[in-house]
Design a protein around this motif. Structure first.
Motif, PDB file in Angstrom:
ATOM      1  N   UNK A   1       0.853  -1.191   0.000  1.00  0.00           N
ATOM      2  CA  UNK A   1       0.000   0.000   0.000  1.00  0.00           C
ATOM      3  C   UNK A   1       0.886   1.236   0.000  1.00  0.00           C
ATOM      4  N   UNK A   2       0.645   2.186  -0.891  1.00  0.00           N
ATOM      5  CA  UNK A   2       1.496   3.356  -0.997  1.00  0.00           C
ATOM      6  C   UNK A   2       1.230   4.338   0.132  1.00  0.00           C
ATOM      7  N   UNK A   3       2.243   5.127   0.458  1.00  0.00           N
ATOM      8  CA  UNK A   3       2.132   6.100   1.544  1.00  0.00           C
ATOM      9  C   UNK A   3       1.630   7.433   1.011  1.00  0.00           C
ATOM     10  N   UNK A   4       0.761   8.082   1.773  1.00  0.00           N
ATOM     11  CA  UNK A   4       0.324   9.430   1.447  1.00  0.00           C
ATOM     12  C   UNK A   4       1.137  10.445   2.239  1.00  0.00           C
ATOM     13  N   UNK A   5       1.656  10.016   3.400  1.00  0.00           N
ATOM     14  CA  UNK A   5       2.466  10.861   4.282  1.00  0.00           C
ATOM     15  C   UNK A   5       3.707  10.083   4.689  1.00  0.00           C
ATOM     16  N   UNK A   6       4.871  10.748   4.638  1.00  0.00           N
ATOM     17  CA  UNK A   6       6.113  10.155   5.126  1.00  0.00           C
ATOM     18  C   UNK A   6       6.890  11.185   5.928  1.00  0.00           C
ATOM     19  N   UNK A   7       7.231  10.826   7.153  1.00  0.00           N
ATOM     20  CA  UNK A   7       8.082  11.659   8.004  1.00  0.00           C
ATOM     21  C   UNK A   7       9.411  10.932   8.184  1.00  0.00           C
ATOM     22  N   UNK A   8      10.496  11.655   7.988  1.00  0.00           N
ATOM     23  CA  UNK A   8      11.832  11.080   8.118  1.00  0.00           C
ATOM     24  C   UNK A   8      12.662  11.958   9.051  1.00  0.00           C
ATOM     25  N   UNK A  57       8.711  21.793   9.515  1.00  0.00           N
ATOM     26  CA  UNK A  57       9.582  21.131  10.487  1.00  0.00           C
ATOM     27  C   UNK A  57      10.874  21.910  10.687  1.00  0.00           C
ATOM     28  N   UNK A  58      11.419  21.830  11.881  1.00  0.00           N
ATOM     29  CA  UNK A  58      12.721  22.444  12.154  1.00  0.00           C
ATOM     30  C   UNK A  58      13.830  21.639  11.502  1.00  0.00           C
ATOM     31  N   UNK A  59      13.637  20.344  11.469  1.00  0.00           N
ATOM     32  CA  UNK A  59      14.606  19.463  10.811  1.00  0.00           C
ATOM     33  C   UNK A  59      13.872  18.245  10.269  1.00  0.00           C
ATOM     34  N   UNK A  60      14.554  17.517   9.420  1.00  0.00           N
ATOM     35  CA  UNK A  60      13.970  16.313   8.861  1.00  0.00           C
ATOM     36  C   UNK A  60      13.238  16.561   7.553  1.00  0.00           C
ATOM     37  N   UNK A  61      12.609  15.511   7.054  1.00  0.00           N
ATOM     38  CA  UNK A  61      11.986  15.524   5.726  1.00  0.00           C
ATOM     39  C   UNK A  61      10.533  15.082   5.837  1.00  0.00           C
ATOM     40  N   UNK A  62       9.654  15.794   5.133  1.00  0.00           N
ATOM     41  CA  UNK A  62       8.247  15.406   5.045  1.00  0.00           C
ATOM     42  C   UNK A  62       7.870  15.270   3.582  1.00  0.00           C
TER      43      UNK A  62
END
Length: 236
Positions: A1-8, A57-62
């Motif tokens: 199932x594909x993701x609609x939201x990804x937080x890294x 976000x202050x840091x990371x990837x969305x």
């Protein structure tokens, strides 16, 4: 199932204070139904703000809708926000507009004609029990009525992603069940639903939903908390 939201590795702080969210690594499956829980002050509203693009976000990837948004230019964000329905805890209705016109806003922004707006808005107001309050303005509505207008506005355009912050906090148990049925119906049509709530009975009444628990700004491993197999949530 594909993701609609990804937080890294996402972190968020306001100003120079300590991080209110830290090291968030997760994905939400397209078409999933999620409840976000946690104690007061855990950062639930801040996480929702990241989801509906009110906060960076202050840091990371969305990634959202298969697009990297952490560093996207601000003028690109409105087009993405139009694909998201939001139920705010403080309603955010436009005070000088009637209940009908508040609910109609997403359809009008999408370029629908008045003939295309009339029927769906009347039907939605009837569904949330406000058919006879269509011409009323927010200051004349009770808190529960304003909440229902806000929910109707958020779902009227069948968004790809629905984010709701304590959406049943101002309504009785019967109306809460009715609104939950509305969210479930929208989810069955393909909308990904994320509901922040303290109401465990609401969670228990929703088959197929998954539970995300936020504590101290960190999203715990959900596998011990989920009522159903963790097929739609992946934590890095």
């Amino acid at each position: 199932m594909t993701a609609i939201v990804e937080f890294d590795s996402v972190g968020l702080r306001y100003g120079t204070g300590a991080e209110v969210l830290r090291d968030l690594d997760f994905r939400l499956a397209r078409g999933g139904f999620y409840f976000l829980t946690g104690p007061s002050g855990a950062g639930k509203t801040s996480l929702l703000k990241l989801l509906y693009l009110a906060q960076r976000p202050t840091r990371g990837r969305i990634r959202l809708f298969d697009e990297e948004l952490s560093e996207a230019p601000r003028d690109a964000l409105p087009a993405f926000r139009r694909r998201i329905g939001v139920v705010f805890q403080d309603f955010r209705l436009i005070r000088h507009l009637s209940a009908f016109d508040n609910v109609a806003l997403p359809l009008r922004f999408a370029g629908k004609s008045e003939a295309e707006v009339e029927g769906p808005v009347r039907e939605m107001l009837a569904w949330v029990g406000l058919a006879d309050r269509a011409s009323a303005r927010p200051p004349t509505l009770s808190g529960g009525e304003q909440q229902r207008v806000a929910i109707a506005r958020a779902v009227i355009a069948q968004p790809e992603l629905l984010v709701a912050d304590e959406p049943t906090g101002n309504v009785d148990a019967e109306m809460a069940a009715r609104l939950l049925h509305l969210f479930d119906a929208l989810n069955r049509l393909g909308t990904t639903v994320v509901v922040a709530t303290h109401d465990m009975s609401l969670i228990a009444a929703t088959r197929g939903a998954q539970l995300l628990r936020l504590e101290g700004g960190h999203l715990g491993d959900p596998t011990g908390n989920l009522r159903h197999p963790p097929s739609a949530v992946g934590l890095a």
